[in-house]
Design a protein around this motif. Structure first.
Motif, PDB file in Angstrom:
ATOM      1  N   ASN A 251       0.806  -1.214   0.000  1.00 12.25           N
ATOM      2  CA  ASN A 251       0.000   0.000   0.000  1.00 12.25           C
ATOM      3  C   ASN A 251       0.842   1.268   0.000  1.00 12.25           C
ATOM      4  O   ASN A 251       0.382   2.331   0.351  1.00 12.25           O
ATOM      5  N   ILE A 252       2.104   1.130  -0.369  1.00 10.98           N
ATOM      6  CA  ILE A 252       2.934   2.304  -0.646  1.00 10.98           C
ATOM      7  C   ILE A 252       3.499   2.127  -2.054  1.00 10.98           C
ATOM      8  O   ILE A 252       4.088   1.096  -2.377  1.00 10.98           O
ATOM      9  N   PHE A 253       3.283   3.140  -2.871  1.00 11.39           N
ATOM     10  CA  PHE A 253       3.536   2.994  -4.301  1.00 11.39           C
ATOM     11  C   PHE A 253       4.634   3.942  -4.774  1.00 11.39           C
ATOM     12  O   PHE A 253       4.782   5.044  -4.242  1.00 11.39           O
ATOM     13  N   ILE A 254       5.348   3.486  -5.805  1.00 11.99           N
ATOM     14  CA  ILE A 254       6.319   4.359  -6.464  1.00 11.99           C
ATOM     15  C   ILE A 254       5.583   5.031  -7.617  1.00 11.99           C
ATOM     16  O   ILE A 254       5.170   4.365  -8.576  1.00 11.99           O
ATOM     17  N   THR A 255       5.413   6.338  -7.536  1.00 11.25           N
ATOM     18  CA  THR A 255       4.645   7.032  -8.580  1.00 11.25           C
ATOM     19  C   THR A 255       5.544   7.822  -9.527  1.00 11.25           C
ATOM     20  O   THR A 255       5.057   8.369 -10.515  1.00 11.25           O
ATOM     21  N   GLY A 256       6.828   7.923  -9.210  1.00  8.91           N
ATOM     22  CA  GLY A 256       7.754   8.611 -10.114  1.00  8.91           C
ATOM     23  C   GLY A 256       9.176   8.216  -9.791  1.00  8.91           C
ATOM     24  O   GLY A 256       9.498   7.948  -8.626  1.00  8.91           O
TER      25      GLY A 256
ATOM     26  N   SER B 158      -1.164   7.399  -9.824  1.00  5.47           N
ATOM     27  CA  SER B 158      -0.615   7.337 -11.195  1.00  5.47           C
ATOM     28  C   SER B 158      -0.688   5.924 -11.764  1.00  5.47           C
ATOM     29  O   SER B 158       0.017   5.610 -12.713  1.00  5.47           O
ATOM     30  N   ASP B 159      -1.493   5.056 -11.182  1.00  2.99           N
ATOM     31  CA  ASP B 159      -1.608   3.679 -11.635  1.00  2.99           C
ATOM     32  C   ASP B 159      -0.237   3.004 -11.653  1.00  2.99           C
ATOM     33  O   ASP B 159       0.159   2.353 -12.619  1.00  2.99           O
TER      34      ASP B 159
ATOM     35  N   MET C 159      12.374  -3.139 -13.508  1.00  2.84           N
ATOM     36  CA  MET C 159      12.189  -4.524 -13.962  1.00  2.84           C
ATOM     37  C   MET C 159      10.770  -4.997 -13.679  1.00  2.84           C
ATOM     38  O   MET C 159      10.161  -5.689 -14.502  1.00  2.84           O
ATOM     39  N   ILE C 160      10.243  -4.612 -12.526  1.00  2.00           N
ATOM     40  CA  ILE C 160       8.858  -4.992 -12.201  1.00  2.00           C
ATOM     41  C   ILE C 160       7.890  -4.273 -13.140  1.00  2.00           C
ATOM     42  O   ILE C 160       6.952  -4.878 -13.676  1.00  2.00           O
ATOM     43  N   GLN C 161       8.156  -2.980 -13.344  1.00  2.00           N
ATOM     44  CA  GLN C 161       7.289  -2.174 -14.208  1.00  2.00           C
ATOM     45  C   GLN C 161       7.237  -2.757 -15.626  1.00  2.00           C
ATOM     46  O   GLN C 161       6.173  -2.869 -16.226  1.00  2.00           O
TER      47      GLN C 161
ATOM     48  N   LEU D  38      10.337  -5.150  -3.025  1.00  2.00           N
ATOM     49  CA  LEU D  38       9.417  -4.464  -3.926  1.00  2.00           C
ATOM     50  C   LEU D  38       8.492  -5.504  -4.553  1.00  2.00           C
ATOM     51  O   LEU D  38       8.904  -6.645  -4.753  1.00  2.00           O
ATOM     52  N   LYS D  39       7.281  -5.075  -4.896  1.00  2.00           N
ATOM     53  CA  LYS D  39       6.390  -6.048  -5.527  1.00  2.00           C
ATOM     54  C   LYS D  39       5.493  -5.409  -6.575  1.00  2.00           C
ATOM     55  O   LYS D  39       5.214  -4.203  -6.522  1.00  2.00           O
ATOM     56  N   SER D  40       5.112  -6.223  -7.496  1.00  2.00           N
ATOM     57  CA  SER D  40       4.201  -5.757  -8.535  1.00  2.00           C
ATOM     58  C   SER D  40       2.820  -5.510  -7.922  1.00  2.00           C
ATOM     59  O   SER D  40       2.344  -6.295  -7.109  1.00  2.00           O
ATOM     60  N   CYS D  41       2.195  -4.401  -8.353  1.00  2.00           N
ATOM     61  CA  CYS D  41       0.851  -4.079  -7.837  1.00  2.00           C
ATOM     62  C   CYS D  41      -0.228  -4.370  -8.862  1.00  2.00           C
ATOM     63  O   CYS D  41      -1.392  -4.097  -8.610  1.00  2.00           O
ATOM     64  N   ARG D  42       0.168  -4.862 -10.009  1.00  2.00           N
ATOM     65  CA  ARG D  42      -0.832  -5.142 -11.044  1.00  2.00           C
ATOM     66  C   ARG D  42      -1.368  -6.551 -10.859  1.00  2.00           C
ATOM     67  O   ARG D  42      -0.590  -7.493 -10.712  1.00  2.00           O
TER      68      ARG D  42
END
Lengths: 85, 356
Positions: free
Chosen positions: B3-8, B219-220, B311-313, B349-353
């Motif tokens: 529930n904490i996201f990298i937006t940029g 930012s999805d 890499m996750i993105q 880190l983990k994928s949120c999709r």
């Protein structure tokens, strides 16, 4: 006097890292601060150090700073008047 | 789900990590004892009047911060948190050298003012007119991890905040000369691409990386930050226990870790220990390395963080990174970093999709 002003222009560009300027872009009477060259208070401190290191000239009264640093010409006149031989 | 996201994200590193090119599509080879950053044209961010007083590390830091903010589509963050082990070395070197040369008189104010570690975060705040929380962590090789920890704690309390967090460190001629005397870095120029096959000692590196983190995924974002943990002079058992705790808190098992990004540095002795731990701890995961790309420096983990997030993105692992390939897609990625065998850290880190 002409040579001193030419030297000062080069030294100011070098000391203040004004890479976008050449010595001929700085007029002898052009104001250095505010609307002129746009220098600020930190630059004023750098100029005090420049005079001390290169010309062994100190500014005893800080109140005189604005008039001394008004332009390259005013700095050159101050150096001439205060430099010991 | 994190529930904490990298937006940029924004990074300047010894690789061309800025611009629109695909992840590490052009690998820069350095034939040197140190890896210097591939720097962009800074005039796209600053006018000449701003640039004239900025040392290289300031330009790198502010530019990386600007890239991250632009990607996150925000003008001013709520907080700025910076990790730096060395701080502004160039200005520190100038200041100290001038102090000696001028016999401690008539010192130039600019390098003095800009020699402090917190200049980078302060300058970003000044340029953005950001009056929010501003902190700089300078705890050696844990500087970035502690910055990240601060950001995560802040966002747990106030998820709506947008926090700019990063790591910045530079090499200068003076610092490299001094560090070479310690014998920790390679003594002769070598290709960074052969780092893990030849020689002894790490290769010196540098970089500037910033991220915008938020508890709201506006930012999805594809990437979430799950956890960070640090260990000083820890043995294998302590690291194993730390890993178990971290995974338990994240509701994951060791077998859920798809990819482990290792902080091997090219020093064969230290690397062997880390690799031995990895084989035992993560028998089912793919592994990869990054310090032949970034070099070794106190905030090298911030480059690893950027690389892992990318890499996750993009759901791809560049071949230049891969060490042991199990064919698994990078959904849960663990950074297992070390710094000269004394500092270890885990960042998960983990994928949120939902689709991966």
């Amino acid at each position: 006097m002409e040579q001193l002003m030419a030297d000062l222009k080069k030294q100011i560009i070098e000391a203040l890292n004004l890479k976008h300027l050449k010595p001929e872009n700085i007029g002898d009477d052009q104001p250095l601060f505010g609307d002129g060259l746009g220098l600020d208070s930190i630059d004023a401190l750098e100029l005090i150090v420049l005079l001390q290191q290169n010309y062994k000239v100190k500014i005893d009264n800080p109140q005189d700073g604005p008039s001394i640093f008004r332009s390259v010409k005013s700095i050159a006149e101050y150096i001439r008047a205060n430099q010991t031989a | 789900m994190a529930n904490i996201f990298i937006t940029g994200m924004g990074t300047i590193s010894p690789q061309k990590t800025w611009g629109d090119a695909p992840l590490l599509s052009e690998v820069t080879e350095h034939n040197s004892e140190r890896l210097a950053c591939v720097e962009p044209d800074y005039t796209q961010w600053f006018d000449p009047r701003q640039l004239r007083r900025m040392s290289r590390v300031l330009k790198m830091g502010v530019a990386a911060g600007s890239m991250a903010l632009k990607e996150a589509n925000i003008a001013v963050p709520d907080a700025i948190i910076t990790g730096t082990g060395y701080g502004c070395l160039e200005d520190t070197g100038i200041f100290l050298t001038k102090m000696v040369e001028n016999n401690e008189e008539a010192l130039n104010p600019t390098p003095f003012i800009q020699s402090t570690h917190n200049t980078i975060g302060s300058l970003i705040a000044l340029m953005l007119q950001c009056q929010g929380y501003n902190q700089t962590y300078t705890q050696g090789a844990f500087s970035f991890e502690n910055s990240l920890l601060d950001a995560l704690m802040m966002l747990k309390d106030e998820p709506a905040l947008k926090v700019l967090v990063g790591g910045v460190d530079e090499i200068t001629d003076l610092s490299h000369t001094i560090q070479k005397r310690f014998g920790i870095f390679r003594q002769q120029p070598e290709s960074n691409l052969n780092l893990f096959t030849t020689g002894k000692g790490a290769v010196n590196g540098e970089g500037a990386t910033y991220f915008v983190l938020s508890g709201e995924n506006t930012s999805d974002s594809a990437v979430g930050v799950e956890a960070v943990a640090t260990f000083y002079k820890a043995d294998e058992q302590t690291l194993k226990q730390g890993l178990d705790n971290l995974l338990r808190d994240a509701n994951l098992k060791v077998s859920d870790i798809d990819f482990v990004l290792l902080g091997t540095s090219g020093d064969a002795g230290i690397d062997k220990t880390l690799l031995d731990y990895t084989v035992k701890m993560f028998p089912e995961s793919s592994t990869g390395v990054f310090k032949h790309l970034s070099g070794e420096h106190p905030v090298a983990s911030s480059f690893a963080f950027w690389l892992a997030a990318k890499m996750i993105q993009e759901q791809t692992i560049p071949s230049i990174v891969m060490l042991h390939d199990t064919g698994r897609k990078p959904k849960n990625v663990l950074i297992f970093n070390q710094y000269f065998g004394t500092h270890h850290s885990f960042i998960l880190l983990k994928s949120c999709r939902a689709s991966g």
